[in-house]
Design a protein around this motif. Sequence first.
Motif, PDB file in Angstrom:
ATOM      1  N   ARG A  93       0.840  -1.197   0.000  1.00 39.84           N
ATOM      2  CA  ARG A  93       0.000   0.000   0.000  1.00 39.84           C
ATOM      3  C   ARG A  93       0.876   1.247   0.000  1.00 39.84           C
ATOM      4  N   LEU A  94       0.362   2.274  -0.675  1.00 36.81           N
ATOM      5  CA  LEU A  94       1.025   3.577  -0.721  1.00 36.81           C
ATOM      6  C   LEU A  94       0.112   4.601  -0.059  1.00 36.81           C
ATOM      7  N   ALA A  95       0.681   5.418   0.837  1.00 38.81           N
ATOM      8  CA  ALA A  95      -0.091   6.498   1.465  1.00 38.81           C
ATOM      9  C   ALA A  95       0.135   7.773   0.652  1.00 38.81           C
ATOM     10  N   ASP A 143      -4.774   8.718   5.824  1.00 44.81           N
ATOM     11  CA  ASP A 143      -4.362   9.618   4.745  1.00 44.81           C
ATOM     12  C   ASP A 143      -5.509   9.736   3.746  1.00 44.81           C
ATOM     13  N   HIS A 144      -5.404  10.733   2.857  1.00 39.11           N
ATOM     14  CA  HIS A 144      -6.497  10.903   1.878  1.00 39.11           C
ATOM     15  C   HIS A 144      -6.679   9.651   1.021  1.00 39.11           C
ATOM     16  N   CYS A 165       0.795  10.307   9.487  1.00 42.70           N
ATOM     17  CA  CYS A 165       1.645   9.787  10.563  1.00 42.70           C
ATOM     18  C   CYS A 165       3.097   9.808  10.089  1.00 42.70           C
ATOM     19  N   PRO A 166       4.014  10.365  10.903  1.00 48.08           N
ATOM     20  CA  PRO A 166       5.410  10.511  10.472  1.00 48.08           C
ATOM     21  C   PRO A 166       6.074   9.182  10.099  1.00 48.08           C
ATOM     22  N   THR A 167       5.578   8.064  10.645  1.00 46.53           N
ATOM     23  CA  THR A 167       6.220   6.782  10.319  1.00 46.53           C
ATOM     24  C   THR A 167       6.005   6.367   8.865  1.00 46.53           C
ATOM     25  N   ASN A 168       5.113   7.075   8.173  1.00 46.98           N
ATOM     26  CA  ASN A 168       4.875   6.717   6.768  1.00 46.98           C
ATOM     27  C   ASN A 168       5.528   7.674   5.773  1.00 46.98           C
ATOM     28  N   VAL A 169       6.055   8.788   6.295  1.00 46.99           N
ATOM     29  CA  VAL A 169       6.661   9.795   5.417  1.00 46.99           C
ATOM     30  C   VAL A 169       7.791   9.167   4.605  1.00 46.99           C
ATOM     31  N   GLY A 170       7.911   9.616   3.368  1.00 48.58           N
ATOM     32  CA  GLY A 170       8.987   9.116   2.515  1.00 48.58           C
ATOM     33  C   GLY A 170       8.378   8.392   1.335  1.00 48.58           C
ATOM     34  N   THR A 171       8.508   7.065   1.359  1.00 48.72           N
ATOM     35  CA  THR A 171       7.880   6.295   0.284  1.00 48.72           C
ATOM     36  C   THR A 171       6.362   6.203   0.504  1.00 48.72           C
TER      37      THR A 171
END
Lengths: 353, 353
Positions: B32-34, B125-126, B170-176
């Motif tokens: 999954r991608l956020a 996330d959206h 959530c900051p743990t998902n930031v990046g990819t």
Amino acid sequence: MSISDLLNNSFVRWMDAETGPESDIAISSRVRLARNLRMIPFPHLMTPEYGKKCIREINDAREKNEDKVLGALNTISFDQISVIDRQILVEKHLISPGHAEKSEFFRGLMVNEDGSLAIMVNEEDHLRIQCFLPGLQIKEAYSLVQQLDDALEKRLDFAFDERQGYLTSCPTNVGTGMRASVMLHLPAIALSGQTRIIFQNINQLGMTVRGLYGEGTEVVGNLFQLSNQITMGQTEEDIISNLSTIAIQIIEQERLMRGKLNKEMQYQLEDRIGRSYGVLTNARTLSSNEALNLLSDVRLGVDMGIINSIKRFVLNELIVAIRPAHLQKKSGKEMDAFSRDIERAKAVKEKLL
Amino acid sequence: MSISDLLNNSFVRWMDAETGPESDIAISSRVRLARNLRMIPFPHLMTPEYGKKCIREINDAREKNEDKVLGALNTISFDQISVIDRQILVEKHLISPGHAEKSEFFRGLMVNEDGSLAIMVNEEDHLRIQCFLPGLQIKEAYSLVQQLDDALEKRLDFAFDERQGYLTSCPTNVGTGMRASVMLHLPAIALSGQTRIIFQNINQLGMTVRGLYGEGTEVVGNLFQLSNQITMGQTEEDIISNLSTIAIQIIEQERLMRGKLNKEMQYQLEDRIGRSYGVLTNARTLSSNEALNLLSDVRLGVDMGIINSIKRFVLNELIVAIRPAHLQKKSGKEMDAFSRDIERAKAVKEKLL
């Protein structure tokens, strides 16, 4: 049934539940009379000479009498059959575990076609005349051993004392020489935790309760052997009548508890019975005690109409067919406990599926 | 598959074990991608006005694009379906437990015909673009979400920072913004007692292990969800590649332990599997955890050729079909835990017999 049939098949008369009264709870009834020949030492003091004399007298009585039942008995001498075969007879309840231990020529068994009448020769007493019937038939069993006893007494001189009654090797049998018992399946009483209270009362009435293989054996699979403790001071008829009455009271109590279970814990009951059936028919290995306990649940399921695909006589046969000697006889080889557990699981599957 | 099919049948694509590589051990793969829209507050700060704007933008992107996959997605808004139906989607693993809790109009799900591609709308996330495939197919799943992501990105302006990457709630998902996972069935590793050692090593490699329903859920039925912990400092390709490699190593270890079990404990293994099958197919009531644990044994039996009558996809379907919402949907009524246990036992029988 020839002796060979008796040793190679598991079925004997007491298993025939369809013909036994109260056979939803009473598995089988047994009556035995202890008799000894005058002027011959009791078996534990037997010499070869007296042994020969004893066997000759018994054979003569069988051959020269005019009683059909007595005349139809087949004879097995324990020096002629293997340890496994003697164990087969124990497992079928035809002889006691103690009787199977020794192989002297004077020890043996006389038994009729369907295994309902048998005489242990030189067990603890010279003769132990026994009758085994399915269901609650203590009176009927007593009447049959009595006939056999009468037929024997016409030809044999039994040790009898006017004041004490029949003399026996063990003082606990002196008097009537009779022990009557009925094997009861009491899962609902056991589940209710009332077993101890009921059996305390029974002891006070001169009765006792034992496991599947008699004196000194534990209760497994909710199978309780109810029998008389007392052999003196009561007539045979009184003992038989008392035992029947108490058996019927226990049977009624078990039925009451089953009804209660069905009403108050239907799903849990069906769940327990279903799971036991599932394990029995799918396990790869089964110990003897586990199998008997699971079979108890399945029997309750059959009795209560929860399981319809199994006949009661099959469950009776299984009590015997899963025992070590029967498993080894069937496989044609000696087996250790682990191998027997595997063969036991196979045997159960074969009979139930 | 219409939305109604999705809610009324238990089968979705990831259950189709016959088409999944390594499906004797790897149940399913998920990527999954956020993604979030620039200039619209994150869902936990959403207002009705922004909610409408957000949904309009997403719908426009779906309708006006030329990508077949994106165009084929059906839309469910959570104010249009019941709590039970949202739970159905959780149990099928299409949405998170948290997403099902609220029914605001801007929350929802977009999903394709066979349930292999889905977008959670306004969960944390959206957009959470997801792909679910049977067996070990993390690379394939990544490639499919990437296509969907590309199609969306042509029409939508995603919140993206040159240095940090995709911005997420959530900051743990930031990046990819990516989480990839594979569901592994590891009964032999569990039986060997090695689970803890293996998963300690995995944590050191930036991976984590969770239960059947993700974060905070316990491991039941020996089903372990292996996923990446890190979303920054590694490319998507690196994460996918590492996860695949580790999954294959664990799969090999599980196969090794299964071989060992088969060699050293054949009878005990067959016994355990047989008994579990027997209980599953004969119990009258089954709790969810007990059913999952017994199904684990049966699955091992199927994988090792001990049970031949059951297809793996049926076992995958059962993981979902025995959950509370599916049971209640099937019965057409709300049920307490006791009634569900009874319906669960029925559902298992239906599928396995």
